[in-house]
Design a protein around this motif. Structure first.
Motif: not given
Length: 669
Positions: A124-130
């Protein structure tokens, strides 16, 4: 051939242990080679596919690793370790759609180890969904409250989401659980984000002490110092970082940049030389070398540097930028624009915008020139140090001083004895009023010693307690301040007995009360130029962004600062009279000897024609630590007189602010 589900033989299990031992001892390539042989010999069992996939990923061969891990997951879909490794590899390969599809087939709640929650958070962090990342890590720390790494990741996810307080809370817990340097670096970053800069500096300083071989804490301390405008501290921290990681080119580059911005040409040259020793083709270092040649008045070396860049195949960015610098030197404006078109947007964007403005102006395309200069300032205004806010604070502080400076307040000052001092004069004037040209001419006189834009008077001002502190000075305190001033001067340049010290700094314009309090008889040389030309020149010049120069990022801020500065100067000059010698830039350009003879007479200096050879003086002085370094090596020219007329349409909104000063200084708009 062994089936995928068949158990491994004892011999195969022993070989796997040997493979794992090889990898653990750093021989990952050897481990991969043996694993591939065993994989094919054993009939491609899932356990070996998973091992081989993990080894490939460890080596950075993500595509091969993903192929093997897909095979392992297909044959053993309930193996959490395989699923975790595959998800991480897909995330690292930016294959987010496949990774998300795989996540939807898994149930992290059924995994008691928490590994699936962790990797889902990473994905999720890598795809920007914090927000999703935060939820995953919160699930981990709820089940494993002593998991320092997950608290760290939770803090980072919250910081990325903008929850600064939550980030600090999570990272505080992470540092309580683990002393690891990466966790403390993240904690310090969150503290900076929260505005707790002193706390962040303390964390980083302790980290640097606990991990003496780690350069990162020093690099972060340098970043904090730079953001606060503490250039000397930033340079010192970067020097420590370089000592700990001498092969780190990025650290050398940052050090070179800071020294360059601090006008330490020799120090910058040392850092650049080290980069080019390590990487002779380093594009950024070659570009900085070109800029340094300009500042050192060695532009004739640019063609050789360009040849070096081409010979070393430094890439199109370095070659194109150096070509643009050479075109500026040779006034080939159209070719310069063509060269700039080949410079990538990420390479020296601020200087590229300034160059584009200069080329457009040289071609008479003033609207395009103004747009380029405005772009230069917009890029500078985005600096993390928030220069526009610093500029506003500077103007507010000046307004407060202006309100304090009244006749009744000055009448309350205790009188001071007129102490005998060295021969000193102060050269001041709003930036871009011709002070650098004038100080170069003064420097050509054998009985003049010029101190160019150095901090002694500012340091004395701070020691005095600012403007407010002047009222409380005693003779003893004034003597100490004068001694401090001369000690600081002597530290910068050896004192020449009998020479007139000319302390030149444009914004000494705002220190007249201090000058008159400590040096009441000192001559003050006031550089004047048409206010519209001054403001335009400030706006289109690429200054180092200290708090004062940050005012020049907008036309409105420049004009407001000009009006405030001259308003303050005028009030101070009327309340605190003393010898002032105006030098008008336009008159000095038109007839330099006629303009300067009366000044030298007033300063008690015999006329010496060598002062008119300003180009020779400029070349001998080496680095010129002002934005005028390129102009003072040229013959005197009139093209800067009335330059603002070309931009009248763009300056129209600020002309009402400047009009009173245009009239008061005897100009016409």
């Amino acid at each position: 051939m062994t089936s995928h589900a068949a158990p491994l033989t004892a011999e195969q299990a022993s070989e796997i242990r040997s493979i794992l031992s090889l990898a653990a001892h750093g021989n990952v390539q050897g481990a991969r080679d043996r694993a591939e042989r065993l994989y094919h010999a054993a009939g491609a069992p899932a356990v070996l596919a998973g091992l081989l996939g993990a080894l490939c990923c460890q080596m950075g061969d993500l595509q091969a690793g993903i192929r093997f891990l897909r095979t392992a997951h297909r044959d053993t879909p309930t193996d959490v370790g395989v699923a975790v490794n595959l998800l991480r590899a897909l995330a690292d390969a930016d294959a987010f759609e496949e990774a998300q599809a795989l996540v939807e087939t898994l149930d992290p709640r059924a995994d008691r180890s928490g590994r699936l929650w962790r990797v889902c958070g990473y994905l999720a962090q890598r795809r920007g969904d914090y927000a999703a990342a935060e939820a995953c890590y919160e699930a981990v720390v709820a089940a494993f409250p002593d998991d320092a790494e997950s608290w760290n990741n939770l803090g980072n996810a919250r910081a990325d989401r903008g929850d600064v307080a939550g980030a600090v809370q999570a990272l505080t817990r992470a540092t309580e659980l683990s002393p690891a340097a990466p966790i403390r670096l993240n904690f310090a970053a969150a503290l900076v984000q929260a505005g707790r800069v002193e706390d962040a500096s303390a964390v980083l300083s302790q980290c640097a002490q606990d991990f003496p071989g780690d350069a990162k804490p020093w690099a972060e301390l340098a970043a904090i110092a730079k953001q606060q405008g503490r250039t000397a501290d930033a340079i010192a921290a970067l020097e420590e970082a370089v000592r700990r990681d001498p092969a780190n080119v990025e650290l050398h580059l940052a050090l070179a940049s800071e020294r360059f911005e601090d006008w330490d040409a020799d120090g910058a040259q040392v850092a650049i030389a080290e980069i080019l020793r390590l990487h002779p083709d380093h594009a950024e270092a070659l570009i900085m070398q070109g800029l340094l040649l300009e500042h050192r008045n060695r532009e004739e070396e640019l063609p050789a540097l360009l040849d070096t860049a081409r010979a070393n195949r430094s890439g199109p960015a370095a070659e194109a930028f150096l070509e643009a610098l050479l075109c500026r030197r040779e006034k080939r404006f159209a070719e310069g624009l063509e060269a700039l078109s080949r410079v990538p947007a990420a390479v020296e964007p601020i200087r590229s915008a300034q160059l584009a403005g200069q080329f457009h102006e040289g071609l008479g395309a003033f609207d395009e020139a103004f747009a380029s200069f405005r772009r230069m300032n917009e890029l500078q205004a985005a600096d993390p140090s928030d220069p526009l806010a610093r500029a506003a604070a500077t103007r507010a502080a000046l307004a407060a001083d202006d309100a304090l400076l009244t006749a009744s307040w000055i009448d309350s000052w205790a009188p001071l004895a007129r102490a005998q001092t060295r021969r000193v004069a102060f050269l001041l004037g709003f930036p871009r009023s011709g002070t650098t040209l004038l100080d170069t001419m003064l420097m050509g006189h054998p009985d003049v010693q010029v101190l160019e834009e150095q901090p002694p008077l500012r340091l004395v001002e701070e020691a005095a307690g600012g403007l407010a502190g002047l009222a409380m000075l005693t003779d003893e305190a004034a003597d100490r301040l004068r001694d401090r001033y001369y000690a600081e001067v002597d530290r910068l340049t050896p004192h020449r007995e009998g020479a007139l010290l000319v302390d030149k700094s444009p914004l000494h314009l705002l220190r007249l009360p201090l000058i008159r309090r400590l040096f009441p008889d000192a001559p003050v040389i006031l550089a004047l130029r048409h206010p519209c030309d001054v403001v335009l020149s400030c706006f289109i010049t690429n200054f180092r962004l200290n708090n004062a120069m940050a005012n020049f990022l907008t036309l409105e801020g420049t004009a407001a600062f000009y009006a405030s500065a001259f308003g303050y100067w005028s009030k101070a000059a009327s309340l605190l009279p003393g010898p002032v010698h105006p030098i008008v830039y336009e008159a000095m350009i038109e007839a330099p000897e006629k303009a300067l003879r009366p000044l030298f007479e007033a300063l008690g200096l015999p006329w010496d024609a060598s002062v008119l050879a300003h180009r020779d003086t400029a070349r001998k002085r080496g680095v010129i630590s002002t934005a005028s370094y390129a102009q003072v090596t040229e013959p005197l020219y009139r093209r800067a007189v009335g330059r603002w007329e070309h931009y009248r349409r763009h300056l129209a909104p600020i002309l009402p602010t400047l009009h009173p000063w245009v009239e008061r200084l005897g100009y016409s708009d």
